[in-house]
Design a protein around this motif. Structure first.
Motif, PDB file in Angstrom:
ATOM      1  N   ALA A  60       0.825  -1.207   0.000  1.00  0.00           N
ATOM      2  CA  ALA A  60       0.000   0.000   0.000  1.00  0.00           C
ATOM      3  C   ALA A  60       0.857   1.253   0.000  1.00  0.00           C
ATOM      4  N   SER A  61       1.902   1.249   0.816  1.00  0.00           N
ATOM      5  CA  SER A  61       2.775   2.415   0.896  1.00  0.00           C
ATOM      6  C   SER A  61       3.436   2.698  -0.447  1.00  0.00           C
ATOM      7  N   LEU A  85       3.896   6.085  -5.208  1.00  0.00           N
ATOM      8  CA  LEU A  85       3.933   6.202  -6.665  1.00  0.00           C
ATOM      9  C   LEU A  85       2.809   7.113  -7.146  1.00  0.00           C
ATOM     10  N   GLY A  86       1.613   6.956  -6.559  1.00  0.00           N
ATOM     11  CA  GLY A  86       0.497   7.823  -6.929  1.00  0.00           C
ATOM     12  C   GLY A  86       0.788   9.287  -6.667  1.00  0.00           C
ATOM     13  N   PRO A  99      -4.244   7.826   2.447  1.00  0.00           N
ATOM     14  CA  PRO A  99      -3.200   6.830   2.152  1.00  0.00           C
ATOM     15  C   PRO A  99      -3.739   5.411   2.015  1.00  0.00           C
ATOM     16  N   ILE A 100      -5.044   5.209   2.246  1.00  0.00           N
ATOM     17  CA  ILE A 100      -5.653   3.886   2.065  1.00  0.00           C
ATOM     18  C   ILE A 100      -5.650   3.535   0.580  1.00  0.00           C
ATOM     19  N   VAL A 101      -5.184   2.344   0.253  1.00  0.00           N
ATOM     20  CA  VAL A 101      -5.185   1.849  -1.127  1.00  0.00           C
ATOM     21  C   VAL A 101      -6.156   0.680  -1.190  1.00  0.00           C
ATOM     22  N   LEU A 102      -7.253   0.866  -1.888  1.00  0.00           N
ATOM     23  CA  LEU A 102      -8.283  -0.162  -1.934  1.00  0.00           C
ATOM     24  C   LEU A 102      -7.948  -1.231  -2.970  1.00  0.00           C
ATOM     25  N   SER A 103      -8.283  -2.458  -2.618  1.00  0.00           N
ATOM     26  CA  SER A 103      -7.964  -3.603  -3.471  1.00  0.00           C
ATOM     27  C   SER A 103      -9.212  -4.208  -4.107  1.00  0.00           C
ATOM     28  N   ASP A 149      -3.705  -4.354   2.252  1.00  0.00           N
ATOM     29  CA  ASP A 149      -3.175  -5.091   3.404  1.00  0.00           C
ATOM     30  C   ASP A 149      -4.196  -6.081   3.960  1.00  0.00           C
ATOM     31  N   GLY A 150      -5.377  -6.148   3.333  1.00  0.00           N
ATOM     32  CA  GLY A 150      -6.404  -7.085   3.764  1.00  0.00           C
ATOM     33  C   GLY A 150      -7.347  -6.561   4.826  1.00  0.00           C
ATOM     34  N   LYS A 151      -7.247  -5.281   5.162  1.00  0.00           N
ATOM     35  CA  LYS A 151      -8.128  -4.712   6.186  1.00  0.00           C
ATOM     36  C   LYS A 151      -9.488  -4.403   5.586  1.00  0.00           C
TER      37      LYS A 151
END
Length: 399
Positions: free
Chosen positions: A2-3, A8-9, A21-25, A36-38
């Protein structure tokens, strides 16, 4: 991971958004997961886009099947999904005729152009002005931005298109004073969503219809956020019994796919003739197939009734929370378009809620906007408000 994606974004994307900073999957139903699976309970819903939640199986199936047949053609030809979706929208009260385009701002641009062209075709070429409301939000292209009653959004982009007058929302006297023979249309949101769920009164919206009829002006309702059942009716105008001449739709139209529409009465739609307007990606068969699946799912599962019931429950629970949390100043909304106005900074509350697994939007001023999917249950509401309660409590302690 995620980091790395976040960093990069930050390097390669234009900073036009305050991104978390949350990166959704991936997502399913009322929940999304980060890389991260959260898990998170999603009460933001892509800003009222994910009507049926994430990856609704009927929408996914419609998209996959249509993508395997025809992804894009051109508006020089008909395609079945766009015609069928237009028929569904007209049957449920959007208007008599539909023009599809890719985004809400483009639907608003089309509405403004149609209103002026209608006056032109009627031989009333002095009718070039629009009346709109303060705090309104209609989009970020030049015309839509000029129609939005938010000076802070307009700063630095002038000169904007001319011909817009702004009145206080829900002020019928001010609207009457703004009307004259130069006004071609009044454009209003039946509920001001982005401004914080301010509901248009019956008197104001009915009065707007009467004033438009009296002055020979058109009434445009921007239902980009309220349409497709968000307020518990297919269109918010149904709550007050006031039908517009022109209607704009987007957001929840296609269950997460980018789609928007301009709807108009036969009389007004006839002002557009071939060559007057266009949209390369409008009427895309894939997004229109998703729209058909969305509308049919809403109807067949009686989701409008569910939106009213669970929306009332959510508002009641929030108003109870207001009695025990002094940082809640007001609770407003209709259906599942809800704003919680705080007396303190909203950003720490939204951040704490996200850390604890609930996504809400920190809106204008100190509001929190709640725009969950139509499929949420009362159990989802209870879970969300337990998290929100703790965030409100701890934000007040650390303020």
């Amino acid at each position: 991971m995620a980091s790395a994606i976040y960093q990069l974004g930050e390097q390669v994307l234009i900073s036009a958004f305050n991104r978390s900073p949350i990166v959704l999957s991936h997502g399913l139903g009322v929940r999304v997961w980060d890389t991260d699976g959260k898990p998170y309970l999603d009460f933001l819903g892509g800003f009222a886009v994910n009507t049926l939640g994430h990856c609704h199986p009927r929408v996914v199936k419609a998209v996959a099947e249509q993508a395997d047949k025809l992804i894009h053609s051109s508006n020089l030809f008909y395609n079945e999904p766009s015609v069928r979706l237009a028929q569904l929208l007209t049957e449920h009260g959007a208007g008599d005729r539909i023009f599809f385009c890719p985004s809400g701002a483009e639907a608003v641009e089309a509405a403004l152009k149609l209103a002026r062209k209608y006056a032109y075709r009627q031989g009333e070429r002095q009718k070039t002005r629009f009346v709109t409301a303060l705090r309104s939000y209609h989009g970020r292209t030049f015309g839509a931005l000029a129609a939005s009653g938010k000076p802070e959004m307009q700063e630095g982009f002038g000169p904007l298109p001319e011909g817009f007058r702004y009145i206080p929302y829900n002020d019928l006297d001010a609207l009457e004073r703004a009307m004259d023979s130069s006004v071609c249309a009044v454009i209003l949101e039946p509920v001001q969503g982005e401004a914080g769920a301010h509901v248009g009164s019956r008197e104001f919206l009915r009065g707007a219809r009467e004033l438009c009829d009296r002055h020979g002006a058109l009434l445009i309702f921007d239902e980009i956020q309220t349409g497709m059942g968000r307020t518990g009716a297919f269109f918010a105008y149904e709550h007050v019994g006031v039908k517009p001449d022109i209607l704009t739709l987007a957001k929840g139209l296609s269950g997460g796919m980018p789609n928007a529409a301009l709807a108009a009465t036969d009389r007004v739609a006839s002002a557009f003739r071939p060559g007057d307007h266009g949209a390369t990606f409008g009427a895309n068969p894939v997004v229109c197939a998703a729209g058909i699946a969305t509308v049919e799912t809403i109807v067949e599962n009686d989701l409008l009734r569910h939106v009213r019931e669970v929306g009332d429950y959510l508002i009641d629970r929030l108003r109870y929370l207001q009695t025990v949390r002094p940082n809640i100043a007001d609770v407003r909304g209709r259906g599942l378009l809800i704003a919680v106005e705080l007396s303190t900074d909203n950003k720490p509350v939204a951040r704490l809620a996200a850390e604890r697994g609930l996504l809400v939007a920190a809106g204008v001023g100190n509001t929190l906007r709640l725009l969950p999917p139509f499929i949420i249950t009362k159990q989802d509401v209870d879970e969300a408000l337990s998290i929100l309660d703790s965030a409100l409590r701890d934000a007040l302690v650390t303020a």
